[in-house]
Design an enzyme around this catalytic site. Structure first.
Site, mmCIF file in Angstrom:
data_model
loop_
_atom_site.group_PDB
_atom_site.id
_atom_site.type_symbol
_atom_site.label_atom_id
_atom_site.label_comp_id
_atom_site.label_asym_id
_atom_site.label_seq_id
_atom_site.Cartn_x
_atom_site.Cartn_y
_atom_site.Cartn_z
ATOM 1 N N GLU A 65 88.877 -5.541 106.363
ATOM 2 C CA GLU A 65 90.404 -4.713 106.764
ATOM 3 C C GLU A 65 90.754 -4.845 108.574
ATOM 4 O O GLU A 65 91.261 -4.415 109.062
ATOM 5 C CB GLU A 65 90.151 -3.270 106.731
ATOM 6 N N ASP A 121 87.053 0.077 95.632
ATOM 7 C CA ASP A 121 85.668 1.042 95.657
ATOM 8 C C ASP A 121 86.903 2.304 94.148
ATOM 9 O O ASP A 121 87.316 3.443 94.975
ATOM 10 C CB ASP A 121 85.655 1.693 96.152
ATOM 11 N N ASP A 171 84.145 -8.935 102.185
ATOM 12 C CA ASP A 171 83.900 -8.348 102.192
ATOM 13 C C ASP A 171 84.347 -6.848 103.542
ATOM 14 O O ASP A 171 84.066 -7.479 104.393
ATOM 15 C CB ASP A 171 82.993 -6.682 101.205
HETATM 16 C C1 NOJ Z 1 82.189 -2.385 99.890
HETATM 17 C C2 NOJ Z 1 82.939 -2.619 98.620
HETATM 18 O O1 NOJ Z 1 83.954 -2.477 98.616
HETATM 19 C C3 NOJ Z 1 81.274 -2.540 97.437
HETATM 20 O O2 NOJ Z 1 82.409 -3.665 96.581
HETATM 21 C C4 NOJ Z 1 80.365 -2.944 97.850
HETATM 22 O O3 NOJ Z 1 79.559 -2.525 96.787
HETATM 23 C C5 NOJ Z 1 80.026 -2.564 99.146
HETATM 24 N N1 NOJ Z 1 80.652 -2.393 100.248
HETATM 25 C C6 NOJ Z 1 79.117 -2.714 99.476
HETATM 26 O O4 NOJ Z 1 78.372 -4.455 99.712
#
Ligand code: NOJ
Length: 866
Positions: free
Chosen positions: A435, A524, A432
């Site tokens: 980027e 998200d 995660d």
């Molecule tokens: C950002 C991610 O896109 C999301 O899915 C995750 O729950 C949060 N980071 C926390 O780790």
């Protein structure tokens, strides 16, 4: 049957570790052709270009350029333009292998000068594509289609031609415009519709911007588009460049404004959308095969409190009778949010181990001087800026970022994963924030942090600054968009090496070629109706980018979901290739068992998904060998249907299973577009829709009804639903033979153990099976043939078809098998013990109790009356 669930382990990438342009001034005056060399084979050409007049905006022009055009394959043309005198940043061939890297050198040596300053055109062609260099002032080039010579060019650079400066490159092509060209791709952005919208600018600079935002640059960069022309004749265009860029699509033109690198354009001749995907993924890398279990249902949440919280979720699913394959933990399990650590209080190693063992035994699938940090420092593998390691801020606070260009980085990464795996054997990795996301914005250091041309995302904002440097003096400015790809590769290779099994890696950030290593989720999103709808263009885009294993957070990530939304979302999300419920820490809980009506819909929708697992998995194989997406826009199967080109609210799984979800609050019906053909409701095999031409049909969509149809012409291999993929895999197969209006059908099934590293590997044929089915029916007689391409695995594991269902024998009356009229390989089976043949409604009958081995070719014949 024991259920089989897994625990997924999450790595968040955190270590404790303008110029404004005056209206009148052109950005460039273009180049003229000085000389052209052409290869005697006619497959390639090299030209020397010279600047006509310089301009002052965005820095000095590069004076001399080389242009190379080559047919790398019969359906792929590459056009590369770069500085003659100085090497420039190009994506290293180790990252995305390319074929013709050295051809230009040899070309200039071998070939003769064909053209010198004469005002005519020069064409090369080795396929349906023709490349033409127009020796005009300024020079332009066109790509046309040989088989459609008089139609609009596919790519046609326009005056004043190209602009080529150190930090600014510009190239534009005219496009034929409305109803003559439909464009798709260019991401990653959340969009209302799948088709590109005239007037939009697509900025490519990997950013931690929530997917709930429309039309902003999100986590990945894919400078690739599919262009569909009238009749469905399609081609693809890739600008292989990792620098930040703005791409503006006006409907009648497309223009690229890029802040570095070179022009490296690839044209894929198609002519079908499926062929373009084959040609595109042949270049960028075929999608990684996913383990069978990854096609089960996944539950996640940011904010699970402790191990007993995780356990209660697993129990909740079991109690509600909803299949749960994979239980995820977000950053909550970590010690102070540090990668490769466990929170000693809430997620202590002994309890986590017991939990993972419980999942695995259920045959379900899942430190404090900070060693990871210390070893990273020791190896010197962190990203640097201004002479020292660059210090950013993410979840744990101060962090360093590993530099995957460093020759030791992949070993380092593998070792960290290995150490953690020994503590807690998890089944996959979630990478995660890659980027790279950074919670701070550093001050600019030089012109890399503050380039003269400003793309529509500040390059410095909340990321590692572009002035940071990687190993080999590669600047973050050039390599920024590659980070997620490189981390995916490192994680994929590490897992493969450590486990010896097919890895599962889920990455938020992606680039051209990421599908070779990772799955993707759309990021998200928000728990609202608009985002439910946006999820369709987003997953279709990922498929176009060569990342077919994709899904959106079911029920919505941020904000509070509600019963109706969550119900509609699982009705849709159960059919995403990657099906996962995920929510944010501050939002209410949204596990599918929480509301009774959601649970009922989950059982129904996931029940069908699990029956379709062999179909999904066979589509994974198709993606692996041909790059065809699992979830596809309608026009992939109906490219000459111009209405299908506009559809963003429905999609296909494979060639012929169509999902027509409810996307509006309070709706009790849905207006669904049916391309020409017979379409059978996949839940009840009846409710036939016959579309003589493509047409909209209003379908009932009461709160718990889900519209999934299979088109006549398809043979689907299905199994029985179960609580886990493993349990389902052990059930007998059903072949659903849905005949089309001409009485034909076909399909295939791929089988293996679901975790052998390669899918359909040539070196060990005993590890997999592939069987093709064809069916035809005419005047009361039908034949279904199974042709075994490789039968070993299926035979060894005794996979059998016990049920056959025939649909579309006629439309109004029940179909009945004539007496003594069902033969398999010439033997009458209709009266065999245990075999039953029954009319099951208008135009259909079902055969049960067969034990036909899938690993053996067979021919089944039947006669019927109606
Ligand atoms: C950002 C991610 O896109 C999301 O899915 C995750 O729950 C949060 N980071 C926390 O780790």
């Amino acid at each position: 049957m024991k259920p089989y669930r897994r625990l997924l382990f999450f790595i968040s990438l955190c270590f404790s570790c303008s110029l404004s342009l005056s209206q009148d001034e052109p950005t460039g005056n273009g180049y003229k052709v000085n000389s052209v060399h052409i290869d005697p084979s006619g497959k390639s050409l090299a030209a020397k270009l010279q600047l006509i007049n310089s301009t002052s905006v965005y820095g000095p022009d590069i004076r001399n350029l080389n242009l190379f055009a080559i047919f790398e394959t019969s359906n792929r043309l590459r056009v590369k333009i770069t500085d003659t005198d100085q090497p420039r940043w190009e994506i290293p061939a180790q990252i995305i292998p390319r074929e013709s890297e050295n051809f230009h050198r040899s070309l200039s040596e071998r070939s003769q000068v064909i053209l010198q300053e004469s005002p005519h055109v020069l064409s090369i062609s080795d396929s349906d594509l023709i490349f033409t260099l127009n020796n005009s002032t300024p020079f332009t080039f066109t790509v046309t289609r040989r088989s459609a010579k008089d139609s609009d060019p596919l790519f046609n650079t326009t005056a004043p031609g190209i602009v080529f400066k150190d930090q600014y490159l510009e190239i534009s092509s005219s496009l034929p415009g409305n109803n003559r060209s439909w464009l798709y791709g260019l991401g990653e952005h959340t969009k209302k519709q799948f088709k590109l919208n005239a007037g939009d600018t697509y900025t490519l600079w990997n950013s931690d911007i929530a997917a709930s935002n429309l039309d902003l640059p999100l986590y990945g960069s894919h400078p690739f588009y599919l262009d569909v022309r009238p009749g469905g004749i399609s081609h693809g265009v890739l600008l292989l460049n990792s620098n930040g860029m703005d791409i503006t699509y006006t409907g009648t033109s497309i223009s690229y404004k890029v802040i570095g690198g070179i022009f490296d354009l690839y044209f894929f001749s198609g002519p079908s959308p499926v062929a373009v995907m084959d040609q595109y993924t042949e270049l960028i890398g075929r999608p990684a095969p996913m383990p069978y279990w990854a096609f089960g249902f996944h539950q996640c949440r940011y904010g699970y409190k402790n191990v007993s919280d995780l356990e209660s979720v697993v129990d909740g699913y079991a109690k509600a009778g909803i299949p749960l394959e994979v239980m995820w933990t977000d950053i909550d399990y970590m010690d102070a949010y540090k990668d490769f650590t466990l929170d000693p209080i809430n997620f202590p190693v002994d309890k986590m181990l017991a939990f993972v063992n419980r999942l695995h035994n259920n045959s379900q699938n899942i430190n404090n001087s900070y060693g990871t940090y210390l070893r990273g420092i020791g190896d010197g593998i962190f990203l640097r800026r201004n002479g020292s390691n660059y210090l950013g801020k993410v979840w744990p606070g101060d962090v360093y970022f590993p530099d995957f260009f460093h020759p030791n980085a992949s070993d380092y990464w593998k070792e960290e994963i290995n150490i953690f795996q020994k503590i807690l054997p998890v089944d996959g990795l979630w990478i995660d924030m890659n980027e790279i996301s950074n919670f701070i914005t550093s001050q600019p250091l030089n012109q890399l942090d503050d380039p003269p041309y400003k793309i529509k995302r500040a390059v410095l904002e909340k990321t590692v600054p572009p002035s940071a440097v990687h190993y080999g003096n590669i600047t973050e400015y050039d390599a920024h968009n590659l980070f997620g790809l490189l981390e995916s590769k490192a994680a994929h290779d590490a897992l493969t090496n450590i486990t010896g099994k097919r890895p599962f890696v889920l990455s938020r950030s992606t680039f051209v070629g990421s599908g070779k290593y990772a799955a993707h989720w759309t990021g998200d999103n928000a728990a609202n109706w608009e985002n439910l709808g946006y999820s369709i263009p987003s997953i279709l885009n990922s498929g176009l980018f060569g990342i077919p294993m994709v899904g959106a957070d079911i029920c919505g990530f941020s904000g509070d979901t509600n019963e109706e939304l969550c119900r509609r979302w699982i009705q849709l999300g159960a059919f995403y290739p990657f099906s996962r419920d995920h929510s944010e820490i501050n939002s209410i809980r949204q596990e599918l068992y929480i509301w009774e009506s959601v649970a009922r819909s989950a059982r129904k929708a996931l029940g069908l998904r699990y029956r379709l697992l062999p179909y999904y998995y066979t589509l994974m194989y198709e993606a692996r060998v041909k790059g065809t997406p699992i979830a596809r826009p309608l026009f992939f199967s109906f490219p000459d249907d111009s209405e299908a080109l506009e559809i963003s609210t429905q999609f296909l799984i494979g060639n012929g299973v169509m999902i027509s979800p409810v996307l509006q609050q309070g709706a009790v019906s849905v207006s669904a577009y049916f391309p020409v053909g017979k379409w059978f409701n996949l839940f009840n095999y009846s409710d036939l829709v016959i579309a003589n031409t493509g047409e909209y049909v209003r379908l009932d969509a009461g709160s718990e009804s889900i519209n999934v149809h299979v088109r006549g012409g398809n043979i689907l291999a299905m199994q029985q639903e179960a609580m886990t993929t493993k349990a389902s895999r052990l059930t007998g197969f059903e072949l659903l033979v849905a005949f089309d209006e001409d009485g034909r059908a076909d399909g295939e099934v791929f089988l293996d153990d679901g975790e052998v590293v390669e899918m359909g590997g040539e070196e060990d044929l005993s590890q997999w099976s592939l069987v093709r089915f064809t069916g035809s029916v005419e005047a009361g007689k039908g034949v279904v043939k199974a042709q075994v391409v490789n039968g070993t695995y299926a035979a060894d594991h005794k996979f059998e078809v016990d049920k056959l269902t025939f649909l579309g024998l006629e439309t109004t009356k029940p179909a009945t098998l004539k007496a003594n009229a069902l033969y398999v390989n010439g033997f009458e089976v209709s009266k065999s013990k245990g075999v039953s043949v029954k009319s099951e409604g208008a135009g259909r009958f079902g055969v049960k109790g067969l034990s036909q081995p899938i690993g053996e070719s067979f021919e089944l014949e039947f006669e019927f009356t109606s």
